[in-house]
Design a protein around this motif. Structure first.
Motif, PDB file in Angstrom:
ATOM      1  N   GLY A  95      16.657  26.773 -15.916  1.00  0.00           N
ATOM      2  CA  GLY A  95      17.388  27.697 -16.932  1.00  0.00           C
ATOM      3  C   GLY A  95      16.911  27.647 -18.531  1.00  0.00           C
ATOM      4  N   TYR A  96      15.658  27.000 -18.707  1.00  0.00           N
ATOM      5  CA  TYR A  96      14.934  27.174 -19.991  1.00  0.00           C
ATOM      6  C   TYR A  96      14.019  28.253 -20.079  1.00  0.00           C
ATOM      7  CZ  TYR A  96      17.889  23.036 -20.270  1.00  0.00           C
ATOM      8  OH  TYR A  96      18.847  22.058 -20.339  1.00  0.00           O
ATOM      9  N   CYS A 110      23.756  28.901 -14.232  1.00  0.00           N
ATOM     10  CA  CYS A 110      24.126  27.409 -14.621  1.00  0.00           C
ATOM     11  C   CYS A 110      23.139  26.966 -16.001  1.00  0.00           C
ATOM     12  CB  CYS A 110      23.826  26.303 -13.610  1.00  0.00           C
ATOM     13  SG  CYS A 110      24.781  26.843 -12.086  1.00  0.00           S
ATOM     14  N   LEU A 111      23.768  27.761 -16.966  1.00  0.00           N
ATOM     15  CA  LEU A 111      23.209  27.422 -17.997  1.00  0.00           C
ATOM     16  C   LEU A 111      23.992  26.873 -19.270  1.00  0.00           C
ATOM     17  CD1 LEU A 111      21.698  31.325 -18.212  1.00  0.00           C
ATOM     18  CD2 LEU A 111      20.566  29.351 -17.292  1.00  0.00           C
ATOM     19  N   GLY A 112      24.982  26.570 -18.818  1.00  0.00           N
ATOM     20  CA  GLY A 112      25.978  25.831 -19.831  1.00  0.00           C
ATOM     21  C   GLY A 112      26.751  27.016 -20.420  1.00  0.00           C
ATOM     22  N   ALA A 113      28.152  26.545 -20.894  1.00  0.00           N
ATOM     23  CA  ALA A 113      28.909  27.614 -21.566  1.00  0.00           C
ATOM     24  C   ALA A 113      28.882  27.848 -23.099  1.00  0.00           C
ATOM     25  CB  ALA A 113      30.196  27.368 -21.121  1.00  0.00           C
ATOM     26  N   ARG A 153      33.396  12.241 -18.166  1.00  0.00           N
ATOM     27  CA  ARG A 153      32.316  12.645 -18.551  1.00  0.00           C
ATOM     28  C   ARG A 153      32.223  12.163 -20.195  1.00  0.00           C
ATOM     29  NH1 ARG A 153      31.513  18.830 -17.441  1.00  0.00           N
ATOM     30  NH2 ARG A 153      29.339  18.382 -17.363  1.00  0.00           N
ATOM     31  N   ASP A 213      23.415  20.269 -11.395  1.00  0.00           N
ATOM     32  CA  ASP A 213      22.780  18.776 -11.612  1.00  0.00           C
ATOM     33  C   ASP A 213      23.762  17.998 -10.659  1.00  0.00           C
ATOM     34  OD1 ASP A 213      21.229  18.823 -13.994  1.00  0.00           O
ATOM     35  OD2 ASP A 213      23.005  19.550 -14.919  1.00  0.00           O
ATOM     36  N   GLY A 272      19.222  27.908 -13.072  1.00  0.00           N
ATOM     37  CA  GLY A 272      19.716  26.969 -14.491  1.00  0.00           C
ATOM     38  C   GLY A 272      19.214  25.564 -14.339  1.00  0.00           C
ATOM     39  N   GLY A 273      19.655  24.847 -15.063  1.00  0.00           N
ATOM     40  CA  GLY A 273      19.282  23.268 -15.134  1.00  0.00           C
ATOM     41  C   GLY A 273      17.965  23.102 -15.736  1.00  0.00           C
ATOM     42  N   LYS A 274      17.300  21.939 -15.590  1.00  0.00           N
ATOM     43  CA  LYS A 274      16.123  21.485 -16.430  1.00  0.00           C
ATOM     44  C   LYS A 274      15.135  21.721 -15.014  1.00  0.00           C
ATOM     45  CE  LYS A 274      17.443  18.130 -19.850  1.00  0.00           C
ATOM     46  NZ  LYS A 274      18.430  17.644 -19.472  1.00  0.00           N
ATOM     47  N   GLY A 281      28.164  26.223 -15.246  1.00  0.00           N
ATOM     48  CA  GLY A 281      28.039  24.846 -15.889  1.00  0.00           C
ATOM     49  C   GLY A 281      26.897  23.956 -15.359  1.00  0.00           C
ATOM     50  N   GLY A 282      27.337  22.628 -15.177  1.00  0.00           N
ATOM     51  CA  GLY A 282      26.516  21.796 -15.005  1.00  0.00           C
ATOM     52  C   GLY A 282      26.440  21.542 -13.215  1.00  0.00           C
ATOM     53  N   ARG A 335      28.755  14.668 -25.906  1.00  0.00           N
ATOM     54  CA  ARG A 335      30.025  15.602 -25.951  1.00  0.00           C
ATOM     55  C   ARG A 335      31.128  15.759 -26.862  1.00  0.00           C
ATOM     56  NH1 ARG A 335      28.962  18.153 -20.835  1.00  0.00           N
ATOM     57  NH2 ARG A 335      30.587  19.334 -21.098  1.00  0.00           N
ATOM     58  N   ARG A 389      31.956  18.467 -29.091  1.00  0.00           N
ATOM     59  CA  ARG A 389      32.783  19.674 -28.312  1.00  0.00           C
ATOM     60  C   ARG A 389      34.077  19.268 -27.870  1.00  0.00           C
ATOM     61  NH1 ARG A 389      28.511  21.363 -23.680  1.00  0.00           N
ATOM     62  NH2 ARG A 389      30.644  22.015 -22.597  1.00  0.00           N
ATOM     63  N   LYS A 432      17.174  33.918 -23.620  1.00  0.00           N
ATOM     64  CA  LYS A 432      18.290  34.452 -22.932  1.00  0.00           C
ATOM     65  C   LYS A 432      18.567  35.983 -23.294  1.00  0.00           C
ATOM     66  CE  LYS A 432      19.647  30.332 -21.470  1.00  0.00           C
ATOM     67  NZ  LYS A 432      18.435  29.701 -21.885  1.00  0.00           N
TER      68      LYS A 432
HETATM   69  N1  UDP Z   1      21.055  24.444 -19.391  1.00  0.00           N
HETATM   70  C1  UDP Z   1      20.149  25.528 -19.133  1.00  0.00           C
HETATM   71  N2  UDP Z   1      19.527  26.226 -19.932  1.00  0.00           N
HETATM   72  C2  UDP Z   1      19.599  25.801 -21.398  1.00  0.00           C
HETATM   73  C3  UDP Z   1      21.027  25.130 -21.743  1.00  0.00           C
HETATM   74  C4  UDP Z   1      21.407  24.174 -20.609  1.00  0.00           C
HETATM   75  O1  UDP Z   1      19.899  25.640 -17.774  1.00  0.00           O
HETATM   76  O2  UDP Z   1      19.268  26.750 -22.188  1.00  0.00           O
HETATM   77  C5  UDP Z   1      21.760  23.706 -18.230  1.00  0.00           C
HETATM   78  C6  UDP Z   1      21.808  22.167 -18.380  1.00  0.00           C
HETATM   79  O3  UDP Z   1      20.392  21.799 -18.044  1.00  0.00           O
HETATM   80  C7  UDP Z   1      22.764  21.728 -17.811  1.00  0.00           C
HETATM   81  C8  UDP Z   1      23.840  22.854 -17.914  1.00  0.00           C
HETATM   82  O4  UDP Z   1      22.967  23.898 -18.246  1.00  0.00           O
HETATM   83  O5  UDP Z   1      22.273  21.592 -16.327  1.00  0.00           O
HETATM   84  C9  UDP Z   1      24.793  22.610 -18.908  1.00  0.00           C
HETATM   85  O6  UDP Z   1      25.742  21.799 -18.167  1.00  0.00           O
HETATM   86  P1  UDP Z   1      26.849  21.299 -18.944  1.00  0.00           P
HETATM   87  O7  UDP Z   1      27.517  19.960 -18.392  1.00  0.00           O
HETATM   88  O8  UDP Z   1      26.792  21.267 -20.591  1.00  0.00           O
HETATM   89  O9  UDP Z   1      27.675  22.700 -18.644  1.00  0.00           O
HETATM   90  P2  UDP Z   1      29.265  23.204 -19.585  1.00  0.00           P
HETATM   91  O10 UDP Z   1      30.146  21.977 -19.629  1.00  0.00           O
HETATM   92  O11 UDP Z   1      28.314  23.561 -20.898  1.00  0.00           O
HETATM   93  O12 UDP Z   1      29.364  24.356 -18.774  1.00  0.00           O
END
Ligand code: UDP
Length: 251
Positions: A141-142, A168-171, A222, A199, A113-115, A195-196, A229, A232, A145
């Protein structure tokens, strides 16, 4: 039966495990040792509200074996509904506990996950912090899916021999991805939707100062740091007032 099992607390349709950070971590450690599979989700009130708005999501979130309340809004709602939870358990903290016991017990870990570059940086930093930590793979994570790109990620995880998989792809994308693909990764014992967190481990995003966390204002920090954000986060008051209406009107 061994391993810690706690009563589940129902908050607006999502079943939360009423556990402390230590209890959640101990349960996962025991499950890994005994070969049980666990799926860990860490919904906050935004996600519970997303389930209320889009009920098909309940099936995904409630398909976890361990659901911890990663948000003060969920803890408040449980109190309003007369079934209090022990407290907030931050997913990012539970992730650290899992890394700690994985390092001690020699459990192989994969970070997904993550960039691009974030998971690698997180792995480097975490290996410096947890002596003996065995990170057997990282991947950004790009990717799509579903379909071929997901098949490739699943293959890489399987070939790595990982027993703990951070997703860790975001919820709710990460929760859907885990539920759709977990049966194809038989060697993984613990799936974590966090999630994040990568990062934070990589140092690209800072957690709120302790005072904000103590006052239950991590969400506000945050919002200040990531104003995008706001859309949401409008789910938060909707969830809070909706919980009062639910309490006052339910039979
Ligand atoms: N992310 C990812 N792939 C995607 C979209 C997002 O890996 O296609 C990652 C993004 O880089 C970040 C995490 O997912 O590291 C989402 O973080 P966020 O803080 O938004 O988490 P959430 O609060 O949605 O769980």
């Amino acid at each position: 039966m061994s391993g810690y099992t706690a009563p589940r607390i129902f908050v607006r349709g999502v079943y939360f495990d009423n556990v402390t950070l230590e209890e959640a971590s101990e349960r996962l450690r025991t499950s890994v040792r005994e070969g049980r599979r666990e799926t860990v989700f860490t919904p906050n009130s935004e996600i519970v509200q997303a389930c209320i708005d889009e009920p098909a999501l309940y099936g995904v979130i409630n398909a976890a074996s361990l659901v911890i309340p990663d948000g003060i809004g969920v803890v408040k709602a449980a109190r309003i509904l007369g079934t209090p939870l022990k407290g907030k358990v931050a997913g990012v903290d539970l992730g650290r506990c899992v890394l700690d016991f994985s390092a001690q017990d020699g459990v192989p870990v994969y970070l997904l996950g993550g960039k691009p570059g974030v998971a690698e940086t997180a792995a480097e930093r975490l290996c410096g912090e947890y002596a003996g930590l065995n990170v057997v793979g990282t991947r950004d994570g790009y990717f799509a899916k579903t379909g071929a790109e997901t098949d490739e990620v699943v293959r890489a995880v399987n070939e790595s021999g990982a027993q703990v998989l951070f997703v860790c792809l975001g919820a709710p994308a990460q929760e859907k991805w885990i539920v759709e693909n977990r049966d194809r990764m038989p060697s993984v014992r613990v799936f974590l939707g966090l999630g994040g967190s990568l990062d934070v481990y990589a140092g690209t995003v800072k957690r709120a100062p302790k005072l904000f966390i103590r006052l239950g204002l991590e969400w506000f920090y945050r919002l200040l740091k990531e104003p995008r954000r706001i859309g949401r986060m409008m789910r938060l008051p909707k969830f809070y007032f909706g919980t009062w209406i639910y309490k006052l009107t339910k039979k």
